[in-house]
Motif scaffolding. Structure first.
Motif, PDB file in Angstrom:
ATOM      1  N   LEU A  64      -3.947  -4.047 -12.011  1.00  0.00           N
ATOM      2  CA  LEU A  64      -3.660  -2.714 -12.556  1.00  0.00           C
ATOM      3  C   LEU A  64      -4.226  -2.595 -13.972  1.00  0.00           C
ATOM      4  O   LEU A  64      -4.200  -3.547 -14.765  1.00  0.00           O
ATOM      5  CB  LEU A  64      -2.166  -2.453 -12.589  1.00  0.00           C
ATOM      6  CG  LEU A  64      -1.471  -2.164 -11.262  1.00  0.00           C
ATOM      7  CD1 LEU A  64      -0.005  -1.822 -11.497  1.00  0.00           C
ATOM      8  CD2 LEU A  64      -2.157  -1.031 -10.514  1.00  0.00           C
ATOM      9  N   VAL A  95       1.712   2.894  -2.637  1.00  0.00           N
ATOM     10  CA  VAL A  95       1.032   3.759  -3.611  1.00  0.00           C
ATOM     11  C   VAL A  95      -0.367   3.192  -3.768  1.00  0.00           C
ATOM     12  O   VAL A  95      -0.597   2.298  -4.575  1.00  0.00           O
ATOM     13  CB  VAL A  95       1.779   3.793  -4.952  1.00  0.00           C
ATOM     14  CG1 VAL A  95       1.146   4.834  -5.878  1.00  0.00           C
ATOM     15  CG2 VAL A  95       3.260   4.089  -4.759  1.00  0.00           C
ATOM     16  N   PHE A  96      -1.292   3.729  -3.012  1.00  0.00           N
ATOM     17  CA  PHE A  96      -2.591   3.073  -2.903  1.00  0.00           C
ATOM     18  C   PHE A  96      -3.687   4.107  -2.723  1.00  0.00           C
ATOM     19  O   PHE A  96      -3.514   5.097  -2.012  1.00  0.00           O
ATOM     20  CB  PHE A  96      -2.570   2.123  -1.699  1.00  0.00           C
ATOM     21  CG  PHE A  96      -3.639   1.076  -1.724  1.00  0.00           C
ATOM     22  CD1 PHE A  96      -4.849   1.274  -1.068  1.00  0.00           C
ATOM     23  CD2 PHE A  96      -3.445  -0.105  -2.409  1.00  0.00           C
ATOM     24  CE1 PHE A  96      -5.835   0.318  -1.096  1.00  0.00           C
ATOM     25  CE2 PHE A  96      -4.431  -1.081  -2.436  1.00  0.00           C
ATOM     26  CZ  PHE A  96      -5.632  -0.872  -1.774  1.00  0.00           C
ATOM     27  N   LEU A 150      -4.290   5.807 -13.107  1.00  0.00           N
ATOM     28  CA  LEU A 150      -2.867   5.594 -13.395  1.00  0.00           C
ATOM     29  C   LEU A 150      -2.688   4.995 -14.787  1.00  0.00           C
ATOM     30  O   LEU A 150      -3.286   3.973 -15.118  1.00  0.00           O
ATOM     31  CB  LEU A 150      -2.243   4.664 -12.358  1.00  0.00           C
ATOM     32  CG  LEU A 150      -0.730   4.472 -12.504  1.00  0.00           C
ATOM     33  CD1 LEU A 150       0.015   5.767 -12.209  1.00  0.00           C
ATOM     34  CD2 LEU A 150      -0.239   3.349 -11.595  1.00  0.00           C
ATOM     35  N   PHE A 157       0.969  -1.395  -5.091  1.00  0.00           N
ATOM     36  CA  PHE A 157       0.143  -0.541  -5.955  1.00  0.00           C
ATOM     37  C   PHE A 157      -1.297  -1.038  -5.905  1.00  0.00           C
ATOM     38  O   PHE A 157      -1.552  -2.237  -6.050  1.00  0.00           O
ATOM     39  CB  PHE A 157       0.641  -0.587  -7.404  1.00  0.00           C
ATOM     40  CG  PHE A 157       2.110  -0.339  -7.549  1.00  0.00           C
ATOM     41  CD1 PHE A 157       2.632   0.936  -7.422  1.00  0.00           C
ATOM     42  CD2 PHE A 157       2.981  -1.389  -7.812  1.00  0.00           C
ATOM     43  CE1 PHE A 157       3.990   1.166  -7.555  1.00  0.00           C
ATOM     44  CE2 PHE A 157       4.342  -1.177  -7.960  1.00  0.00           C
ATOM     45  CZ  PHE A 157       4.850   0.101  -7.826  1.00  0.00           C
ATOM     46  N   LYS A 160       0.805  -1.220   0.000  1.00  0.00           N
ATOM     47  CA  LYS A 160       0.000   0.000   0.000  1.00  0.00           C
ATOM     48  C   LYS A 160       0.843   1.278   0.000  1.00  0.00           C
ATOM     49  O   LYS A 160       0.372   2.333   0.431  1.00  0.00           O
ATOM     50  CB  LYS A 160      -0.992   0.014   1.165  1.00  0.00           C
ATOM     51  CG  LYS A 160      -2.042  -1.079   1.065  1.00  0.00           C
ATOM     52  CD  LYS A 160      -3.140  -0.927   2.100  1.00  0.00           C
ATOM     53  CE  LYS A 160      -4.213  -2.003   1.913  1.00  0.00           C
ATOM     54  NZ  LYS A 160      -5.298  -1.890   2.876  1.00  0.00           N
ATOM     55  N   LEU A 201      -5.804   2.612  -8.108  1.00  0.00           N
ATOM     56  CA  LEU A 201      -5.276   3.780  -8.832  1.00  0.00           C
ATOM     57  C   LEU A 201      -6.035   3.871 -10.159  1.00  0.00           C
ATOM     58  O   LEU A 201      -5.516   3.539 -11.220  1.00  0.00           O
ATOM     59  CB  LEU A 201      -3.774   3.602  -9.084  1.00  0.00           C
ATOM     60  CG  LEU A 201      -2.922   3.351  -7.831  1.00  0.00           C
ATOM     61  CD1 LEU A 201      -1.513   2.921  -8.219  1.00  0.00           C
ATOM     62  CD2 LEU A 201      -2.884   4.585  -6.959  1.00  0.00           C
ATOM     63  N   LEU A 230       3.667   3.865 -15.338  1.00  0.00           N
ATOM     64  CA  LEU A 230       4.396   3.483 -14.139  1.00  0.00           C
ATOM     65  C   LEU A 230       5.839   3.157 -14.526  1.00  0.00           C
ATOM     66  O   LEU A 230       6.104   2.174 -15.222  1.00  0.00           O
ATOM     67  CB  LEU A 230       3.731   2.276 -13.487  1.00  0.00           C
ATOM     68  CG  LEU A 230       4.395   1.677 -12.239  1.00  0.00           C
ATOM     69  CD1 LEU A 230       4.562   2.740 -11.159  1.00  0.00           C
ATOM     70  CD2 LEU A 230       3.574   0.498 -11.719  1.00  0.00           C
ATOM     71  N   PHE A 256       1.735  -6.732  -9.494  1.00  0.00           N
ATOM     72  CA  PHE A 256       0.999  -5.793 -10.347  1.00  0.00           C
ATOM     73  C   PHE A 256      -0.444  -6.257 -10.553  1.00  0.00           C
ATOM     74  O   PHE A 256      -1.031  -6.030 -11.608  1.00  0.00           O
ATOM     75  CB  PHE A 256       1.714  -5.646 -11.698  1.00  0.00           C
ATOM     76  CG  PHE A 256       3.106  -5.073 -11.572  1.00  0.00           C
ATOM     77  CD1 PHE A 256       3.297  -3.715 -11.372  1.00  0.00           C
ATOM     78  CD2 PHE A 256       4.218  -5.895 -11.634  1.00  0.00           C
ATOM     79  CE1 PHE A 256       4.574  -3.181 -11.252  1.00  0.00           C
ATOM     80  CE2 PHE A 256       5.504  -5.378 -11.514  1.00  0.00           C
ATOM     81  CZ  PHE A 256       5.679  -4.016 -11.313  1.00  0.00           C
TER      82      PHE A 256
END
Length: 461
Positions: free
Chosen positions: A145, A94-95, A124, A118, A92, A121, A127, A142
């Motif tokens: 994502l 970047v969460f 986003l 991650f 977390k 997002l 990355l 990942f």
């Protein structure tokens, strides 16, 4: 506004020297001691801001444990670049940042990404994780994502765990310049991926079906140690472009491309190929085929037949000694053929009869001495005919009288003269290169006269 931060979560970190925050106004630069509270205060007060935190001698192991990155990223911010020393991304880190579009964590000494770093997002798209010290991508790193671009290039990755990219939806994934020796089967689980770059690894094995279910359009395997095209490995129904340049492929077999029905571009430059058999390329959708810098000495008479979509064929820097006028039957779309730097000694009659609409022909740097009287029969309108740096010592005055040619390059041959009226001999040629030939004096006078009528177009010394 672009926001650069060097060393997030400076609270709880230990420094060998006191770092500072430097921020830029329109016409001046201010500094203060780098504390978390100071950083938040600056961000909240400054509307136009470029921030860097200086002080790279950091000893804290938890420097990358972001104390919720969204606390220090303004609501209107959509790009974040992290600069400094970030050895670990924790769960977390970047969460739950709804407005983040782009995150670059390049060249920060990153050694590990914990699964779940991650998440949530929704906007986003980009990355960046390149130029770090990652050696392994763990399961669920990942997961889920939905992005356009992930860059993991220029690390030291030797292992991709099963499910490392589970449920990933991505346009471009870069894994180039790592140390992968094999690509296992279960790395991609329920993944949609348009383009995968695995260039400059140490790959000698790709597991069968490992790439079959991800809807790939482009696959770059440049600079590995792969030695064959196994249809069980290259079973990628949607693939449009495949680069196997600079590998160890020694042999092509009939049916090697049978599980690549949509393939339009194939590059096999700088491998170990010696022969091109029939049954590899026939009846494919290939538009572009690159066989440069191999060791090819033989091409089967029907090797390139029935390639109706083929537009560009390049076989330069090989060991061909002859050109077969029966090659490429049915190649009605061929526009560009490059056979430079082989060992070809002559061009036969009707050399290009099977593809009369070809526009670019290059035989530069061969050993051509003889050109048959009807070598260029059937040609219609050639943009460029390059015969430079061969051993041509005689030019039949009727060779190109019926062919419209944009540029004819005869540079660096052994021509001493061209018989006949040059206005007729080159009457349908726009641009002619004749320099670096051993012209005799009588012919020099004739060419000088010709130059007066064609000064912008004739290159002659």
């Amino acid at each position: 506004m672009k926001f650069n931060v060097n060393n997030f979560s400076i609270q709880d970190a230990f420094f060998t020297s006191t770092p500072t925050i430097r921020w830029h106004h329109f016409d001046k630069v201010d500094e203060t001691v780098a504390t978390f509270d100071n950083l938040k205060k600056i961000i909240s007060n400054e509307k136009k801001l470029y921030v860097t935190i200086y002080g790279r001698d950091i000893l804290a192991a938890n420097i990358a444990r972001f104390e919720k990155i969204d606390k220090i990223v303004p609501d209107e911010e959509d790009e974040v670049t992290i600069i400094g020393n970030v050895p670990i991304l924790y769960e977390k880190s970047v969460f739950d940042i709804p407005h983040l579009h782009s995150l670059d964590i390049n060249d920060v000494g990153l050694e590990e990404i914990k699964p779940g770093a991650f998440g949530n997002l929704p906007l986003l798209k980009s990355l960046g994780l390149s130029n770090n010290n990652l050696t392994e991508i763990k399961t669920d790193t990942f997961v889920d994502l939905n992005v356009s671009y992930i860059d993991l290039g220029f690390n030291s990755i030797i292992l991709l765990q099963p499910g490392a990219f589970k449920n990933l939806n991505c346009d471009i994934l870069l894994l180039n310049e790592n140390k992968l020796t094999e690509f296992p089967k279960d790395v991609f689980k329920n993944v949609t991926l348009r383009s995968l770059d695995l260039a400059h690894n140490l790959l000698h094995t790709i597991a069968p079906k490992a790439l079959s279910t991800i809807a790939l359009r482009g696959l770059i395997l440049y600079g590995n140690k792969l030695d064959e095209i196994d249809p069980e490995v290259y079973d990628i129904q949607e693939l449009k472009f495949l680069s196997l340049n600079v590998n160890l492929v020694k042999l092509l077999r009939p049916g090697d491309l049978r599980n690549l029905p949509e393939l339009e571009g194939l590059s096999l430059q700088k491998n170990e190929l010696k022969e091109i058999p029939e049954g590899v390329f026939n009846n494919t959708k290939l538009i572009y085929l690159n066989l440069n810098q191999n060791k090819i000495t033989q091409i089967a008479s029907k090797a390139f037949d029935d390639m109706s979509a083929l537009s560009r064929l390049s076989i330069q820097d090989n060991n061909l000694t002859q050109w077969d006028n029966n090659w490429l039957k049915g190649a009605k779309s061929l526009a560009d053929i490059v056979v430079s730097y082989n060992q070809i000694t002559e061009i036969p009659d009707q050399a290009f009869k099977n593809y009369p609409s070809v526009e670019i022909i290059s035989f530069q740097g061969n050993k051509i001495r003889n050109i048959a009287a009807k070598a260029f029969d059937k040609l219609e309108h050639v943009i460029s005919l390059n015969l430079a740096f061969n051993e041509i010592d005689n030019w039949n005055p009727d060779l190109v009288v019926n062919v419209y040619i944009g540029t004819l390059d005869l540079t660096g041959n052994k021509l001493q003269c061209v018989e006949g009226d040059l206005e007729t001999v080159f009457g349908k040629v726009v641009d002619i290169h004749l320099r670096d030939n051993p012209w005799n004096q009588g012919c020099v006078t004739k060419i000088d006269k010709f130059i007066k009528n064609h000064p912008p177009y004739l290159d002659f010394e």
